[in-house]
Every structure is written in C-alpha cells, then in structure tokens.
Motif scaffolding. Structure first.
Motif, PDB file in Angstrom:
ATOM      1  N   MET A 177     -10.695 -23.562 -75.018  1.00 10.97           N
ATOM      2  CA  MET A 177     -10.149 -22.929 -73.821  1.00 10.97           C
ATOM      3  C   MET A 177     -11.256 -22.631 -72.818  1.00 10.97           C
ATOM      4  N   ALA A 178     -12.465 -22.341 -73.295  1.00  8.35           N
ATOM      5  CA  ALA A 178     -13.584 -22.116 -72.384  1.00  8.35           C
ATOM      6  C   ALA A 178     -13.912 -23.383 -71.604  1.00  8.35           C
ATOM      7  N   ARG A 179     -13.891 -24.544 -72.286  1.00  7.88           N
ATOM      8  CA  ARG A 179     -14.135 -25.808 -71.579  1.00  7.88           C
ATOM      9  C   ARG A 179     -13.037 -26.068 -70.550  1.00  7.88           C
ATOM     10  N   LEU A 180     -11.783 -25.787 -70.943  1.00 10.39           N
ATOM     11  CA  LEU A 180     -10.681 -25.983 -70.006  1.00 10.39           C
ATOM     12  C   LEU A 180     -10.815 -25.067 -68.799  1.00 10.39           C
ATOM     13  N   ASP A 200     -23.644 -17.647 -76.452  1.00 12.28           N
ATOM     14  CA  ASP A 200     -23.936 -18.834 -77.250  1.00 12.28           C
ATOM     15  C   ASP A 200     -22.787 -19.833 -77.326  1.00 12.28           C
ATOM     16  N   VAL A 201     -21.553 -19.375 -77.114  1.00 10.87           N
ATOM     17  CA  VAL A 201     -20.388 -20.242 -77.304  1.00 10.87           C
ATOM     18  C   VAL A 201     -19.583 -20.414 -76.019  1.00 10.87           C
ATOM     19  N   VAL A 202     -19.145 -19.310 -75.437  1.00  4.72           N
ATOM     20  CA  VAL A 202     -18.224 -19.398 -74.300  1.00  4.72           C
ATOM     21  C   VAL A 202     -18.901 -19.935 -73.052  1.00  4.72           C
ATOM     22  N   VAL A 203     -20.042 -19.374 -72.675  1.00  8.81           N
ATOM     23  CA  VAL A 203     -20.708 -19.803 -71.443  1.00  8.81           C
ATOM     24  C   VAL A 203     -21.114 -21.275 -71.498  1.00  8.81           C
TER      25      VAL A 203
END
Length: 333
Positions: A177-180, A200-203
């Motif tokens: 969902m972060a990539r979207l 580390d993951v979302v950004v």
C-alpha cells in the motif's frame, strides 16, 4: 481495464503537529472544544477517523457552522461505505464548508468488514484502492470520469467550485500500500506504525512507487498514540484501551510483526500492550520523553504528526484528554 497513475495535486510542505479527535462525537457539539484547541493552539489540523457512531464530514461541518474554520483530515474513511462519486462530493463539500485545505483519507477496511458490506472481500486490496483513488482524484480535478473497472464503475463529473485544496490520502500499513500511495496518492496516512518501521519500510516503498510513476513522493502523516506518565496511570492499560481493536486485526498484527512487535490479543492482551509500548508503537512517559519519541518520527521522514490521546479519553474522559493534548502541544511547540 488498465487504470493509469493519478497526477498529484499540489502537495503542501511539512505542516507540523496536528490532533486527532479522541472519540467520535455522538452529538456534534462535542467536537467544539477540540476544534477550538486546533484553532487557538499550535496544532495545524484536526483529524477524525471512521466510526459507526457518527460521520466525520457532518461533525466537521458543524464545527465550521459554529465558527471554527480549521484544516481537517479524515484518517481514514473506509471505501465499502461510499461510492467514489459520493466520496468526492463529500470531500468537496467539506472543503467549501471549512474554508481550509482538507485531507480526504481512504482505505479498504478489514476483509471481514468488506465481506459484511459487499458480500465478499475485494479480490485485490491494492487494485480496489487504485480504482477508487483514480475516480475520486479525477472528479475533484473537474474531469469527466469514465471508469469501468473491476471493483468500481463511475461515470460523471462534479461542478467546479471555488474551494481550498483537497489532498487524497491512502491508509498505509504495509509495503504494497505504501508503494501504491507513492504512485497515486497525495498523502500516506499511517496508524500505530513505529518510527523505525516508517523509516525502513514505508518511506522507501513510497519513494519506489513515486519513482515508478514519475511523480513527487506524497506527504507522510503518522497518527501516533500517546499518553503522559501520570500518578496512578498504568501505561499498558491506556495503550490497551486505545488500540485493542486494531491489535486484534490481521493486517495490523502483520504490520507490527514486521516492525518487530509481537502481539497476541487472544493469549495475553496486557503483554501485547506492553510490547507495543516497548516497540515504540505507543509513546508513554513524561513530556520530554514524549517529545523525544515524536522527534523520531520527524527523523523517519514524517511530514505531519497527529497526536492521538484516545486511550486517555477512554480511561479518564474527554476533559482529561483535552488537557493532555494541550500539555503535549505546549511541550512540542
């Protein structure tokens, strides 16, 4: 059908600290002290979440009619409750009523809720969100939308009205969902996500999605649960009151597990709450400790921090929650 990436609306720079309504008003006038706090303090924006008690658009409009015109955000309303046309219509009407920018946040909701409302969960959570945001963005941009997708059909347009800007937000917990959000949204809205997990993951996932779509990285909003350390107050009990529902949902437990926080609400709710605090998903301590914990969110790349004292409200009531918001805002300001 193939759904194109959505062009970004103009994105505002880092906005600072905002506040979350720590409960959904059963009577509209209950929002007024929190709208007043937002208008008269260092808080930038007033947020409300989804609830079965009342509709955030209505209570925000009541605040505006009562003289409190402030920036607002919905974080997040769930897609099964509103067709994209209705969602765009509500967002535009809210921006006109408030006279300030609006963040219209959306999310698919839990799979069980989708099943209860629609008869079956979305076959693809990301595909449904992409179609939904595409339609809402097009309508708010004044386009004639003609979407015949797998999940939504929307044909029509909205009249163009003089109004402040509207950011389209997506509720984000995990990398997909972060990539979207990086591809199609103006804002990514997170809930219960520890700062290191965002860093580390979302950004990185948001940056990846934005690069693939050739557009700027959306703003990142973190709704952060906090509670000051007070005599006779059990931080774990406050954290549990604030987040027991979310910590029982599979998509939240998966996100927390990815962040290094193991929760098992069936086996030991109190131990799960303590793990949440230890892992930085819930901030507890004195004013300086809370301020330091919030600073880590800025360092992680967050653009707007929304202070959430829902647990304080649920354990000690709205007056104490309002005072707590004032104390935290004074400290961080």
């Amino acid at each position: 059908m193939s759904v194109p990436s959505v062009p970004s609306a103009s994105v505002t720079p880092r906005t600072g600290y905002s506040v979350l309504m720590p409960f959904t008003p059963a009577r509209h006038e209950q929002i007024l002290p929190f709208a007043a706090l937002t208008q008269w303090s260092a808080a930038h924006r007033l947020w409300q979440g989804q609830s079965s008690v009342g509709d955030p658009h209505q209570t925000f409009a009541y605040a505006a009619a009562s003289g409190f015109h402030v920036p607002v955000g919905t974080g997040v309303t769930v897609m099964p409750l509103r067709h994209p046309f209705e969602a765009a219509l509500q967002a535009q009407a809210l921006a006109v009523a408030m006279g300030h920018p609006v963040v219209a946040g959306f999310g698919p909701g839990a799979a069980v809720f989708q099943r209860n409302m629609l008869g079956a969960p979305y076959r693809s959570q990301l595909g449904a969100c992409r179609e939904y945001v595409t339609a809402v963005r097009g309508l708010l941009d004044g386009e004639e939308v003609d979407l015949d997708g797998e999940f939504f059909r929307c044909r029509g347009s909205l009249p163009t009205l003089p109004r402040p800007g509207i950011e389209i937000g997506l509720g984000v917990l995990r990398p997909g969902m972060a990539r979207l959000a990086g591809e199609v949204a103006d804002t990514a809205i997170t809930w219960l996500t520890p700062a290191p997990y965002l860093r580390d993951v979302v950004v990185p996932a948001m940056r990846e999605g934005a690069a693939a779509a050739g557009r700027p990285v959306p703003r990142l909003v973190a709704i952060v649960p906090v509670a000051l350390d007070k005599p006779g107050r059990d931080p774990a009990a406050v954290a549990l009151a604030s987040n027991s529902g979310h910590m029982s949902m599979p998509h939240y437990t998966d996100m927390l597990r990815r962040s290094g926080i193991e929760v098992d609400m069936k086996a030991d709710p109190m131990a799960s709450a303590k793990a949440l605090i230890a892992g930085g998903g819930f901030l507890s301590g004195g004013p300086a400790e809370i301020s330091a914990g919030l600073e880590r969110y800025w360092e992680a790349g967050v653009d707007e921090i929304v202070i959430n004292v829902t647990g304080v409200h649920l354990t000690q009531g709205p007056r104490v929650a309002l005072k707590e918001l004032e104390e935290v805002l004074r400290e961080v300001a």
